[in-house]
Design a protein around this motif. Structure first.
Motif, short mmCIF file in Angstrom:
data_model
loop_
_atom_site.label_atom_id
_atom_site.label_comp_id
_atom_site.label_asym_id
_atom_site.label_seq_id
_atom_site.Cartn_x
_atom_site.Cartn_y
_atom_site.Cartn_z
N ARG A 44 69.13 -53.25 47.51
CA ARG A 44 70.45 -53.19 46.92
C ARG A 44 70.28 -52.72 45.47
NH1 ARG A 44 74.86 -51.80 45.30
NH2 ARG A 44 76.74 -53.07 45.47
N CYS A 91 72.67 -60.83 49.25
CA CYS A 91 73.66 -60.13 48.45
C CYS A 91 75.03 -60.76 48.68
CB CYS A 91 73.71 -58.65 48.83
SG CYS A 91 74.87 -57.72 47.83
N ALA A 92 75.82 -60.87 47.60
CA ALA A 92 77.17 -61.42 47.71
C ALA A 92 78.02 -60.56 48.65
CB ALA A 92 77.82 -61.50 46.34
N ALA A 209 72.75 -60.93 43.04
CA ALA A 209 73.08 -60.15 41.84
C ALA A 209 72.46 -60.71 40.56
CB ALA A 209 74.59 -60.05 41.68
N TYR A 234 81.46 -59.27 41.22
CA TYR A 234 80.85 -60.52 41.67
C TYR A 234 81.58 -61.77 41.20
CZ TYR A 234 77.10 -57.46 43.16
OH TYR A 234 76.37 -56.47 43.76
MO MO Z 1 74.16 -58.00 45.59
#
Ligand code: MO
Ligand code: MTE
Length: 383
Positions: A44, A91-92, A209, A234
């Motif tokens: 990412r 990852c969000a 993140a 985010y």
């Molecule tokens: Mo992410």
């Protein structure tokens, strides 16, 4: 463009965006191993992969309210006690594509594999901060510092404001039990360029993140980082907020991950012969909360039974000090007897008895983060 020196990548990865490179493994590949192979670990990025070849001249600068900046070489970091922490990085935006099907969201689309479980080797951030004069368990420095900001060397597109940045609270950074690492190894190997070579932060239990790659600086600051990815991205908004009425400053940057699970042995829609079908996947929660159980429904959520879990399988031996696995996912497996067309559902429960929400609509948010709703797969039985 800055994309002429990207590293080679495994051909089986499913590419969600090429520049910057964003890719995830196939579902079956991900669930096949407790420790995710480096090649198959999701990637990412928000910009080109930095080239940091000259390791002898590499150093990370620790400064801000910590006092006069200290330059630490990789050797300085390696001389500190080494820890191996098995932690899942998620990852969000994991499962964003599914959220976008309910109502369109903005962001890179991801299936259910924007996560991976690795053994990260490195120094504890608490030891690095102690080295520069900030003791363990410091919530606020005499100079008023309350957060630790990680600043990367990678340049994000202009509108996103230069280097990638994020911060975590100083109390977490100086707590040895929080296992925040400055990692130089992944699964016993030197960190790969895609994953932050030569040095990255690993913040267990928190959305990916905040685990900043390719560290340039670590600064103690008064307020949370003002970087784009902390302030304008985010953050979890309610379903009522859309792009015409969003006020970014009304929400805090997302930190801990909520409870999550997904089925990886089956695609969203599949055809099977009637009979026994293996339902396997992963479950994890944030903040160091473990997984209590995983419930499986063979009939769209009408009835449930508990999946079997095999958390410990396949942990490779890594020399050093394995501190804990409370930051890691568990893999689960169940057998479902399929008689006709049906929908199979998985939901996990964490050690605080938090349960995944049933519907995606109830947690819909315009950036499509934290899709943790019950995971459903449709099976069409062949006659
Ligand atoms: Mo992410
Ligand atoms: N760090 C830098 N410097 N640049 C980035 O684009 N992406 C973040 C984080 N750290 C990012 C970063 C995000 S959103 C995630 S989910 C993880 O890194 C992904 O880590 P991975 O690529 O090693 O899987």
């Amino acid at each position: 463009s800055g994309y002429s020196r990207e590293p080679p990548r495994h051909p089986s990865l499913r590419i969600n965006a090429k520049e910057p490179f964003n890719a995830e493994p196939a579902r079956r590949d991900l669930a096949a191993a407790y420790i995710t192979p480096i090649d198959l670990f999701f990637k990412r990025n928000h910009g080109p992969i930095p080239v940091l070849d000259d390791i002898d001249s590499y150093y990370v600068t620790v400064g801000g309210l910590a006092g006069g900046p200290r330059r630490l070489s990789l050797d300085d970091i390696r001389k500190l006690p080494k820890y191996n922490v098995t932690a899942t990085l998620q990852c969000a935006g994991n499962r964003r594509t599914e959220m976008s099907k309910s109502r369109k969201v903005r962001g890179v689309g991801w299936d259910v594999c924007a996560l991976g479980n690795a053994t990260w080797g490195g120094a504890k951030l608490s030891d690095v901060l102690q080295l520069v004069g900030v003791p363990y368990h410091t919530e606020i420095t005499p100079s008023g510092g309350k957060h630790v900001e990680f600043v990367s060397v990678d340049q994000c597109p202009e509108e996103k404001g230069g280097p990638y940045k994020a911060s975590i609270p100083l109390g977490q950074a100086t707590n040895p039990a929080a296992d925040v690492l400055l990692a130089y190894e992944m699964n016993g190997k030197v960190l790969k360029r895609d994953h932050g070579y030569p040095l990255r932060a690993i913040v267990p239990g928190v959305i990916g993140a905040r685990s900043v790659k390719w560290l340039d600086r670590i600064d103690i600051i008064e307020e949370e980082s003002q970087g784009f990815f902390m302030q304008k991205d985010y953050k979890m908004f309610p379903p009522s907020v859309d792009w015409d009425n969003i006020v970014w400053s009304t929400r805090k940057p997302q930190m801990d991950y909520p409870v999550q699970s997904a089925i990886c042995s089956l695609e969203d829609v599949g055809t099977v012969k009637p009979g026994q079908v293996i339902v396997a996947g992963y479950a994890l929660s944030g903040g160091g909360r473990g997984i209590e159980r995983v419930d499986i429904s063979p009939d769209c959520g009408k009835s449930w039974f508990e999946a079997h879990r095999y958390q410990k399988q396949g942990i490779p031996y890594v020399a050093g000090n394995i501190t804990s696995d409370k930051w890691a996912w568990v893999l689960f497996e169940a057998i479902v007897d399929v008689k006709g067309d049906t929908e199979i559902v998985a939901k996990a429960v964490d050690s605080s008895a938090n349960v995944q929400p049933e519907s995606v609509e109830s947690i819909w948010n315009l950036r499509g983060i934290l899709n943790t709703c019950w995971h459903r797969v449709r099976l069409l039985a062949t006659p």
